[in-house]
Design a protein around this motif. Structure first.
Motif, PDB file in Angstrom:
ATOM      1  N   VAL A 123     -12.570   7.372  -8.736  1.00  0.00           N
ATOM      2  CA  VAL A 123     -12.643   6.045  -8.139  1.00  0.00           C
ATOM      3  C   VAL A 123     -11.453   5.798  -7.219  1.00  0.00           C
ATOM      4  CG1 VAL A 123     -12.544   3.556  -8.672  1.00  0.00           C
ATOM      5  CG2 VAL A 123     -13.990   5.082 -10.032  1.00  0.00           C
ATOM      6  N   LEU A 124     -10.290   6.351  -7.553  1.00  0.00           N
ATOM      7  CA  LEU A 124      -9.066   6.024  -6.822  1.00  0.00           C
ATOM      8  C   LEU A 124      -9.087   6.492  -5.370  1.00  0.00           C
ATOM      9  CD1 LEU A 124      -6.319   6.578  -9.520  1.00  0.00           C
ATOM     10  CD2 LEU A 124      -6.834   4.462  -8.300  1.00  0.00           C
ATOM     11  N   GLY A 125      -9.572   7.710  -5.125  1.00  0.00           N
ATOM     12  CA  GLY A 125      -9.601   8.205  -3.749  1.00  0.00           C
ATOM     13  C   GLY A 125     -10.409   7.298  -2.831  1.00  0.00           C
ATOM     14  N   PRO A 126     -11.668   7.012  -3.173  1.00  0.00           N
ATOM     15  CA  PRO A 126     -12.443   6.084  -2.349  1.00  0.00           C
ATOM     16  C   PRO A 126     -11.828   4.690  -2.259  1.00  0.00           C
ATOM     17  CG  PRO A 126     -13.888   7.330  -3.793  1.00  0.00           C
ATOM     18  CD  PRO A 126     -12.497   7.647  -4.213  1.00  0.00           C
ATOM     19  N   ALA A 127     -11.231   4.206  -3.355  1.00  0.00           N
ATOM     20  CA  ALA A 127     -10.641   2.862  -3.338  1.00  0.00           C
ATOM     21  C   ALA A 127      -9.469   2.790  -2.364  1.00  0.00           C
ATOM     22  CB  ALA A 127     -10.192   2.468  -4.748  1.00  0.00           C
ATOM     23  N   ILE A 128      -8.621   3.820  -2.364  1.00  0.00           N
ATOM     24  CA  ILE A 128      -7.486   3.834  -1.437  1.00  0.00           C
ATOM     25  C   ILE A 128      -7.974   3.853   0.006  1.00  0.00           C
ATOM     26  CG2 ILE A 128      -5.579   5.251  -0.585  1.00  0.00           C
ATOM     27  CD1 ILE A 128      -5.112   6.103  -3.501  1.00  0.00           C
ATOM     28  N   ALA A 129      -8.971   4.687   0.279  1.00  0.00           N
ATOM     29  CA  ALA A 129      -9.512   4.757   1.641  1.00  0.00           C
ATOM     30  C   ALA A 129     -10.134   3.426   2.046  1.00  0.00           C
ATOM     31  CB  ALA A 129     -10.538   5.879   1.745  1.00  0.00           C
ATOM     32  N   ALA A 130     -10.852   2.770   1.111  1.00  0.00           N
ATOM     33  CA  ALA A 130     -11.481   1.491   1.416  1.00  0.00           C
ATOM     34  C   ALA A 130     -10.433   0.412   1.677  1.00  0.00           C
ATOM     35  CB  ALA A 130     -12.388   1.075   0.256  1.00  0.00           C
ATOM     36  N   ILE A 131      -9.376   0.390   0.884  1.00  0.00           N
ATOM     37  CA  ILE A 131      -8.301  -0.585   1.101  1.00  0.00           C
ATOM     38  C   ILE A 131      -7.622  -0.334   2.443  1.00  0.00           C
ATOM     39  CG2 ILE A 131      -6.043  -1.358   0.286  1.00  0.00           C
ATOM     40  CD1 ILE A 131      -7.047  -0.735  -2.585  1.00  0.00           C
ATOM     41  N   SER A 132      -7.321   0.928   2.729  1.00  0.00           N
ATOM     42  CA  SER A 132      -6.667   1.270   4.000  1.00  0.00           C
ATOM     43  C   SER A 132      -7.535   0.870   5.181  1.00  0.00           C
ATOM     44  CB  SER A 132      -6.379   2.775   4.044  1.00  0.00           C
ATOM     45  OG  SER A 132      -5.560   3.175   2.965  1.00  0.00           O
ATOM     46  N   CYS A 141       3.428   9.120   2.066  1.00  0.00           N
ATOM     47  CA  CYS A 141       3.841   8.462   0.826  1.00  0.00           C
ATOM     48  C   CYS A 141       3.418   9.279  -0.394  1.00  0.00           C
ATOM     49  CB  CYS A 141       3.244   7.056   0.751  1.00  0.00           C
ATOM     50  SG  CYS A 141       3.898   5.909   1.988  1.00  0.00           S
ATOM     51  N   ALA A 142       2.214   9.832  -0.351  1.00  0.00           N
ATOM     52  CA  ALA A 142       1.734  10.643  -1.475  1.00  0.00           C
ATOM     53  C   ALA A 142       2.571  11.904  -1.633  1.00  0.00           C
ATOM     54  CB  ALA A 142       0.263  10.997  -1.275  1.00  0.00           C
ATOM     55  N   SER A 143       2.915  12.526  -0.513  1.00  0.00           N
ATOM     56  CA  SER A 143       3.710  13.751  -0.577  1.00  0.00           C
ATOM     57  C   SER A 143       5.098  13.475  -1.143  1.00  0.00           C
ATOM     58  CB  SER A 143       3.829  14.366   0.821  1.00  0.00           C
ATOM     59  OG  SER A 143       4.556  15.570   0.786  1.00  0.00           O
ATOM     60  N   LEU A 159       0.829  -1.204   0.000  1.00  0.00           N
ATOM     61  CA  LEU A 159       0.000   0.000   0.000  1.00  0.00           C
ATOM     62  C   LEU A 159       0.868   1.259   0.000  1.00  0.00           C
ATOM     63  CD1 LEU A 159      -2.758   1.320   0.086  1.00  0.00           C
ATOM     64  CD2 LEU A 159      -2.792   0.997   2.570  1.00  0.00           C
ATOM     65  N   ASP A 160       1.966   1.238   0.762  1.00  0.00           N
ATOM     66  CA  ASP A 160       2.893   2.383   0.759  1.00  0.00           C
ATOM     67  C   ASP A 160       3.382   2.687  -0.653  1.00  0.00           C
ATOM     68  OD1 ASP A 160       2.736   2.604   3.503  1.00  0.00           O
ATOM     69  OD2 ASP A 160       4.611   1.542   3.897  1.00  0.00           O
ATOM     70  N   TRP A 161       3.892   1.672  -1.322  1.00  0.00           N
ATOM     71  CA  TRP A 161       4.459   1.875  -2.660  1.00  0.00           C
ATOM     72  C   TRP A 161       3.380   2.186  -3.691  1.00  0.00           C
ATOM     73  CZ3 TRP A 161       9.181   3.205  -3.429  1.00  0.00           C
ATOM     74  CH2 TRP A 161      10.186   2.777  -2.560  1.00  0.00           C
ATOM     75  N   PHE A 162       2.196   1.609  -3.508  1.00  0.00           N
ATOM     76  CA  PHE A 162       1.095   1.913  -4.422  1.00  0.00           C
ATOM     77  C   PHE A 162       0.758   3.397  -4.366  1.00  0.00           C
ATOM     78  CE2 PHE A 162      -3.608   2.378  -4.796  1.00  0.00           C
ATOM     79  CZ  PHE A 162      -3.683   2.239  -6.174  1.00  0.00           C
ATOM     80  N   ILE A 163       0.653   3.948  -3.169  1.00  0.00           N
ATOM     81  CA  ILE A 163       0.315   5.364  -3.033  1.00  0.00           C
ATOM     82  C   ILE A 163       1.460   6.239  -3.547  1.00  0.00           C
ATOM     83  CG2 ILE A 163      -0.146   7.176  -1.338  1.00  0.00           C
ATOM     84  CD1 ILE A 163      -1.659   5.027   0.274  1.00  0.00           C
ATOM     85  N   PHE A 164       2.695   5.835  -3.281  1.00  0.00           N
ATOM     86  CA  PHE A 164       3.849   6.589  -3.775  1.00  0.00           C
ATOM     87  C   PHE A 164       3.841   6.657  -5.301  1.00  0.00           C
ATOM     88  CE2 PHE A 164       8.168   6.675  -5.457  1.00  0.00           C
ATOM     89  CZ  PHE A 164       8.722   7.756  -4.797  1.00  0.00           C
ATOM     90  N   PHE A 165       3.706   5.520  -5.964  1.00  0.00           N
ATOM     91  CA  PHE A 165       3.735   5.504  -7.428  1.00  0.00           C
ATOM     92  C   PHE A 165       2.478   6.137  -8.025  1.00  0.00           C
ATOM     93  CE2 PHE A 165       6.906   1.971  -6.950  1.00  0.00           C
ATOM     94  CZ  PHE A 165       7.935   2.603  -7.639  1.00  0.00           C
ATOM     95  N   LEU A 166       1.343   5.997  -7.343  1.00  0.00           N
ATOM     96  CA  LEU A 166       0.128   6.642  -7.826  1.00  0.00           C
ATOM     97  C   LEU A 166       0.288   8.159  -7.832  1.00  0.00           C
ATOM     98  CD1 LEU A 166      -2.811   6.601  -8.727  1.00  0.00           C
ATOM     99  CD2 LEU A 166      -3.482   6.506  -6.320  1.00  0.00           C
ATOM    100  N   ALA A 167       0.918   8.708  -6.793  1.00  0.00           N
ATOM    101  CA  ALA A 167       1.192  10.148  -6.774  1.00  0.00           C
ATOM    102  C   ALA A 167       2.083  10.535  -7.946  1.00  0.00           C
ATOM    103  CB  ALA A 167       1.842  10.537  -5.449  1.00  0.00           C
ATOM    104  N   ASP A 168       3.058   9.670  -8.272  1.00  0.00           N
ATOM    105  CA  ASP A 168       3.900   9.913  -9.444  1.00  0.00           C
ATOM    106  C   ASP A 168       3.066   9.989 -10.711  1.00  0.00           C
ATOM    107  OD1 ASP A 168       6.036   9.786  -7.764  1.00  0.00           O
ATOM    108  OD2 ASP A 168       6.718   7.799  -8.374  1.00  0.00           O
TER     109      ASP A 168
END
Length: 415
Positions: A121-130, A149-151, A21-30
């Motif tokens: 879709v991504l914002g709610p999906a990330i929150a739901a996964i978290s 991670c996003a920052s 999840l850490d790396w997913f959010i990092f790369f998604l921000a990229d």
């Protein structure tokens, strides 16, 4: 005979899922950084007119605003938030490829629409996964980690894509965005599906039987804390969205030679503060509750507006951006956290996120228009003071009528 009650499955994500999840959010921000200001730069190099560029950006903005609630409802209805996120990432990758390969009006318009819809879709999906990984009682610290991670991802991506655009071409930014979607999907695949416990499953296991129904949408939107919080977020964006663009214009007027460097510094400073402090915000929210942090975030925003109105030295304005970092760190964690407090167990957690997201979009849209009008008519100092006054109204609202939403248990799951 009533079914025997049993204990719910414990939340305990593996190290693999947490790191995934850490790396997913990092790369998604990229990936998301590739769209922003780079779109206008790239289309300008392709000989697009400002009217055409503005139309594409406007359509994307409208889709992003209108898609907040449907996007949340889609994630609520999906059997797997992880798969929903994967589909959204794939659509964003296709959008980036469309920009890079065939920058003609129909393709770019379609790409902008797909990107905006997928982002909803991504914002709610990330929150739901978290939430599914750590549960509603430990979500604060996880959301703080997400924000860090996003920052970090935003900062790295801005540097990499800026370098690609400078040394290669504007088109290369979208090629890099497409390529970055690959490690994003790989990181997503590292999150173990079986460790994501949906709110429906938690409700069922607490009650010892499947849940026949969930709260209606009407019951959700009638919840007073949700409506108050959505209105406060609207005021937050109404006060905040126009501050940096307005300040950028002021800096350019006062120091045109150093304006690009100063504006870049004004973006980097709050990102650094978010990266450093977001996990602490999550821990503080778990220990002391949500309201003190909401008051801190609105206070910092009001102070920032007053300082922008009174500080004349363009270099000191960079220091003022520390307050932007405080506000950003607070609300990056508080928005999904408070929605989780209010809506978890209703069956419409992600729809509730969409409601707050819609309020965010409305506030941001009105902010730039109203602040721009005030600056043209009365001057930038009056515009900044007006934005500070809006933040002060939000502060008073949180102080007087916003209830504490922190859960010490999960009462909605007990029957």
């Amino acid at each position: 005979m009533a079914p025997e009650s049993r204990e719910p499955r414990a939340y305990g994500p593996s190290r693999q899922s947490r790191r995934g999840l850490d790396w997913f959010i990092f790369f998604l921000a990229d990936v998301q950084t590739g769209f922003g200001p780079f779109v206008a730069v790239y289309l300008t190099t392709q000989k697009w007119t400002q009217v055409e560029i503005g139309l594409v950006l406007s359509v994307g903005g409208i889709v992003a605003l209108l898609g907040q609630m449907p996007g949340g409802a889609f994630v609520d209805a999906a059997r797997s938030a992880r798969k929903a996120a994967g589909i959204a990432i794939s659509l964003i990758a296709l959008s980036a490829l469309g920009y890079a390969v065939l920058p003609i009006f129909p393709v770019v318009m379609t790409a902008a629409t797909l990107h905006a819809a997928a982002s909803c879709v991504l914002g709610p999906a990330i929150a739901a996964i978290s939430l599914g990984l750590v549960g509603p009682l430990a979500i604060g610290e996880r959301l703080g980690r997400n924000a860090r991670c996003a920052s970090l991802g935003n900062g790295v991506a801005a540097a990499v894509m800026g370098a690609c655009g400078y040394y290669l071409s504007s088109r290369s930014v979208f090629v890099v965005t497409f390529i970055l979607a690959i490690p994003t999907l790989v990181a997503l695949s590292r999150i173990r599906e079986r460790e994501i416990i949906s709110e429906h499953l938690v409700r069922a296991e607490f009650r010892g039987a499947p849940v026949a129904s969930t709260a209606s949408i009407r019951q959700l939107v009638q919840q007073r804390p949700l409506l108050i919080f959505a209105l406060s977020v609207l005021l937050l964006q109404l006060a905040n969205a126009a501050m940096l663009p307005l300040m950028a214009g002021v800096v350019t007027t006062r120091s045109s030679q150093w304006a690009p460097v100063l504006i870049a510094a004004c973006i980097i400073v709050p990102q650094a503060i978010v990266a450093l402090t977001s996990p602490s915000v999550g821990r503080i929210a778990q220990k002391f509750g949500r309201r003190p942090l909401l008051l801190l975030g609105f206070s910092a925003l009001a102070i920032r507006g007053v300082l922008f109105a009174t500080v004349r030295d363009p270099y000191l304005l960079v220091a003022v951006q520390v307050f932007d970092g405080i506000t950003a760190a607070v609300f990056a964690v508080m928005i999904p956290l408070i929605v989780a407090d209010i809506a978890f167990g209703s069956g419409h957690f992600n729809l509730a996120q969409g409601i707050v997201g819609t309020a965010t979009g409305i506030g941001a849209s009105l902010s730039t228009v109203l602040a721009g009008y005030a600056a043209d008519r009365f001057g930038s100092s009056v515009a900044f003071l007006g934005l500070a006054a809006v933040a002060a109204v939000g502060l008073v609202m949180i102080w007087t009528i916003m209830p504490e939403t922190q859960r010490r248990s999960i009462p909605s799951l007990q029957s």
